[in-house]
Design a protein around this motif. Structure first.
Motif, short mmCIF file in Angstrom:
data_model
loop_
_atom_site.label_atom_id
_atom_site.label_comp_id
_atom_site.label_asym_id
_atom_site.label_seq_id
_atom_site.Cartn_x
_atom_site.Cartn_y
_atom_site.Cartn_z
N HIS A 1 11.65 4.74 -9.34
CA HIS A 1 12.64 4.05 -9.42
C HIS A 1 14.04 4.50 -10.03
O HIS A 1 13.87 5.86 -10.13
CB HIS A 1 12.04 2.57 -10.49
CG HIS A 1 11.05 2.08 -9.98
ND1 HIS A 1 11.21 0.90 -9.22
CD2 HIS A 1 9.82 2.26 -10.43
CE1 HIS A 1 9.77 0.42 -8.78
NE2 HIS A 1 8.83 1.17 -9.52
N GLY A 2 14.76 3.66 -10.24
CA GLY A 2 16.15 3.95 -10.78
C GLY A 2 16.89 3.00 -11.77
O GLY A 2 16.31 1.79 -11.66
N PRO A 3 17.94 3.32 -12.49
CA PRO A 3 18.23 2.29 -13.33
C PRO A 3 19.11 1.29 -12.45
O PRO A 3 19.64 1.51 -11.30
CB PRO A 3 19.26 2.89 -14.04
CG PRO A 3 19.09 4.18 -14.20
CD PRO A 3 18.36 4.41 -12.79
N MET A 4 18.77 0.03 -12.79
CA MET A 4 19.40 -1.16 -12.04
C MET A 4 20.76 -1.46 -12.84
O MET A 4 20.81 -1.79 -14.07
CB MET A 4 18.71 -2.29 -12.19
CG MET A 4 19.06 -3.58 -11.20
SD MET A 4 17.94 -5.09 -11.08
CE MET A 4 18.56 -5.63 -12.79
N LEU A 5 21.86 -1.26 -12.02
CA LEU A 5 23.01 -1.71 -12.70
C LEU A 5 23.64 -3.23 -12.56
O LEU A 5 22.92 -4.05 -11.95
CB LEU A 5 24.22 -1.19 -11.76
CG LEU A 5 24.14 0.39 -11.78
CD1 LEU A 5 25.34 0.99 -10.90
CD2 LEU A 5 24.07 1.25 -13.18
N TYR A 6 24.21 -3.80 -13.85
CA TYR A 6 24.60 -4.92 -13.80
C TYR A 6 26.12 -5.23 -13.00
O TYR A 6 26.69 -4.21 -12.84
CB TYR A 6 24.67 -5.39 -15.38
CG TYR A 6 23.47 -5.65 -15.87
CD1 TYR A 6 22.72 -6.79 -15.67
CD2 TYR A 6 22.78 -4.52 -16.43
CE1 TYR A 6 21.42 -6.94 -16.26
CE2 TYR A 6 21.45 -4.79 -17.18
CZ TYR A 6 21.02 -5.80 -17.09
OH TYR A 6 19.42 -5.96 -17.53
N ASP A 7 26.41 -6.40 -12.69
CA ASP A 7 27.46 -6.96 -11.93
C ASP A 7 28.81 -6.02 -12.39
O ASP A 7 29.78 -5.72 -11.90
CB ASP A 7 27.42 -8.33 -11.64
CG ASP A 7 26.57 -8.66 -10.78
OD1 ASP A 7 25.93 -7.98 -10.12
OD2 ASP A 7 26.40 -10.09 -10.84
N TYR A 8 28.98 -6.03 -13.87
CA TYR A 8 30.16 -5.77 -14.34
C TYR A 8 30.56 -4.36 -14.26
O TYR A 8 31.83 -3.72 -14.37
CB TYR A 8 30.54 -6.08 -15.88
CG TYR A 8 29.04 -6.06 -16.65
CD1 TYR A 8 28.30 -5.15 -17.04
CD2 TYR A 8 28.47 -7.46 -16.88
CE1 TYR A 8 27.21 -5.04 -17.80
CE2 TYR A 8 27.27 -7.35 -17.59
CZ TYR A 8 26.58 -6.33 -17.90
OH TYR A 8 25.56 -6.29 -18.60
N LEU A 9 29.47 -3.36 -13.84
CA LEU A 9 29.60 -1.86 -13.71
C LEU A 9 30.27 -1.25 -14.83
O LEU A 9 30.98 -0.23 -14.58
CB LEU A 9 30.32 -1.73 -12.18
CG LEU A 9 29.72 -2.35 -10.99
CD1 LEU A 9 30.36 -1.95 -9.77
CD2 LEU A 9 28.28 -1.61 -10.91
N GLU A 10 30.10 -1.64 -15.93
CA GLU A 10 30.87 -1.06 -17.18
C GLU A 10 30.09 0.06 -17.57
O GLU A 10 28.74 -0.13 -18.17
CB GLU A 10 31.24 -1.84 -18.24
CG GLU A 10 32.10 -3.03 -17.67
CD GLU A 10 32.52 -4.25 -18.76
OE1 GLU A 10 31.74 -4.24 -19.54
OE2 GLU A 10 33.46 -4.90 -18.46
N PRO A 11 30.24 1.46 -17.78
CA PRO A 11 29.62 2.47 -18.25
C PRO A 11 29.02 2.34 -19.57
O PRO A 11 28.01 2.85 -19.71
CB PRO A 11 30.29 3.73 -17.98
CG PRO A 11 31.91 3.05 -17.97
CD PRO A 11 31.79 1.78 -17.39
#
Length: 318
Positions: free
Chosen positions: A124-134
């Motif tokens: 698997h890999g990390p699921m990003l959130y909509d805001y895409l803030e690092p």
């Protein structure tokens, strides 16, 4: 030309998801399309969305497979059976990848093939959130806990922030995106019907077969959760509860937590009876599978049963 990587999605009335996910993949990888085996398995091909999806796939040179039966989350098995490459990525048809990800997946698949290392593992890999803030920690895994009619709650590890970090083991994850070698895929239960029951279940199957579950920090993905037109996929409590029962029985796990969770949240639904009926069906399936599968998947959609909410939507704060 031999394909180096299969990327596939199972779809049920999500033309726009398929279109934008696969056009993004194609645009970011125009120089390596010959290495890619792109596959769509359509669980509702006769609908207007299904027909549009088929037309798009024909124009985009994506392999399109009609699979109207069974109506099941397990239809994703077809992606692995039909895969032309040794390494397979299965993802929802509304997931986006970063532009460099497919190139890294091709290198990773080549490394596994040449070394034989991690051949039996699930990735698997990390699921990003909509805001895409690092500065925000992505969902790196799921913790094995019950919540909101699901087994599995989003978990966030700081080491998942660095895409160049080392891979690390996780207990389980959401199945919006996962990958493994074709030969190691253990398959979903053919008893599964409708939506739900697969998270945690498939991870335990890998573990019981001697595999491990990994988070690859560079395998970052973005999932569309919002559904302004509502859920088009039929979601029914009886089917979901029964799926969990079938999965837990196959794995040899205690059914008590399944009963407890759904009885707490659905007091008007005969959860204990649904579980008991599932145990009987499972016993019959072990002795003679074909009649049970034919009976199960011929059942009409339970229109009178309580509708379930959609998949767990992660809050922006995790």
């Amino acid at each position: 030309m031999d394909k180096q990587l299969t990327i596939g999605s199972a779809v049920f009335d999500d033309f726009e998801g398929v279109y934008f996910t696969y056009q993004a993949l194609r645009l970011a990888n125009l120089d390596r399309l010959d290495d890619l085996d792109l596959v769509i398995v359509d669980n509702n091909p006769t609908s207007a969305e299904g027909k549009a999806t088929k037309s798009f796939c024909e124009k985009a040179k994506i392999r399109y497979i009609e699979a109207p039966t069974p109506r099941s989350t397990a239809i994703r098995d077809r992606i692995f059976r039909e895969a032309l490459a040794d390494f397979v990525v299965c993802m929802d048809p509304h997931v986006l990848l970063e532009p460099q990800t497919v190139g890294r997946l091709l290198d990773f698949a080549k490394w596994i093939k040449e070394t034989g290392l991690k051949l039996n593992d699930l990735f698997h890999g990390p699921m990003l959130y909509d805001y895409l803030e690092p500065e925000n920690t992505p969902a790196t895994h799921m913790d094995p806990r019950w919540r909101d009619n699901m087994y599995g709650t989003w978990g966030h590890l700081e080491k998942g922030k660095d895409p160049e970090g080392e891979p690390f083991e996780i207990p389980m994850h959401g199945l919006g995106l996962f990958a493994c070698s074709k030969q190691s895929w253990p398959g979903f239960s053919p008893l599964f019907k409708g939506f739900g029951g697969e998270e945690g279940y498939i991870h335990e199957k890998f573990k019981q077969a001697g595999g491990k579950i990994w988070c690859l920090p560079w395998l970052r993905w973005l999932h569309r959760f919002d559904r302004p037109r509502g859920n088009v996929y039929p979601l029914h409590i009886e089917e979901r509860v029964r799926n969990y029962a079938f999965g837990w029985l196959e794995l040899g796990k205690d059914l008590g937590p399944v009963v407890d969770h759904f009885e707490e949240h659905h007091q008007g639904v005969p959860i204990a009876r649904i579980i008991k009926d599932a145990e009987v069906l499972y016993s019959e399936y072990i002795l003679d599978p074909d009649p049970v599968l034919e009976k199960l998947h011929a059942e009409p959609k339970p229109e009178t049963m309580e509708q379930m909410p959609g998949p767990q939507t992660p809050a922006p704060d995790g």
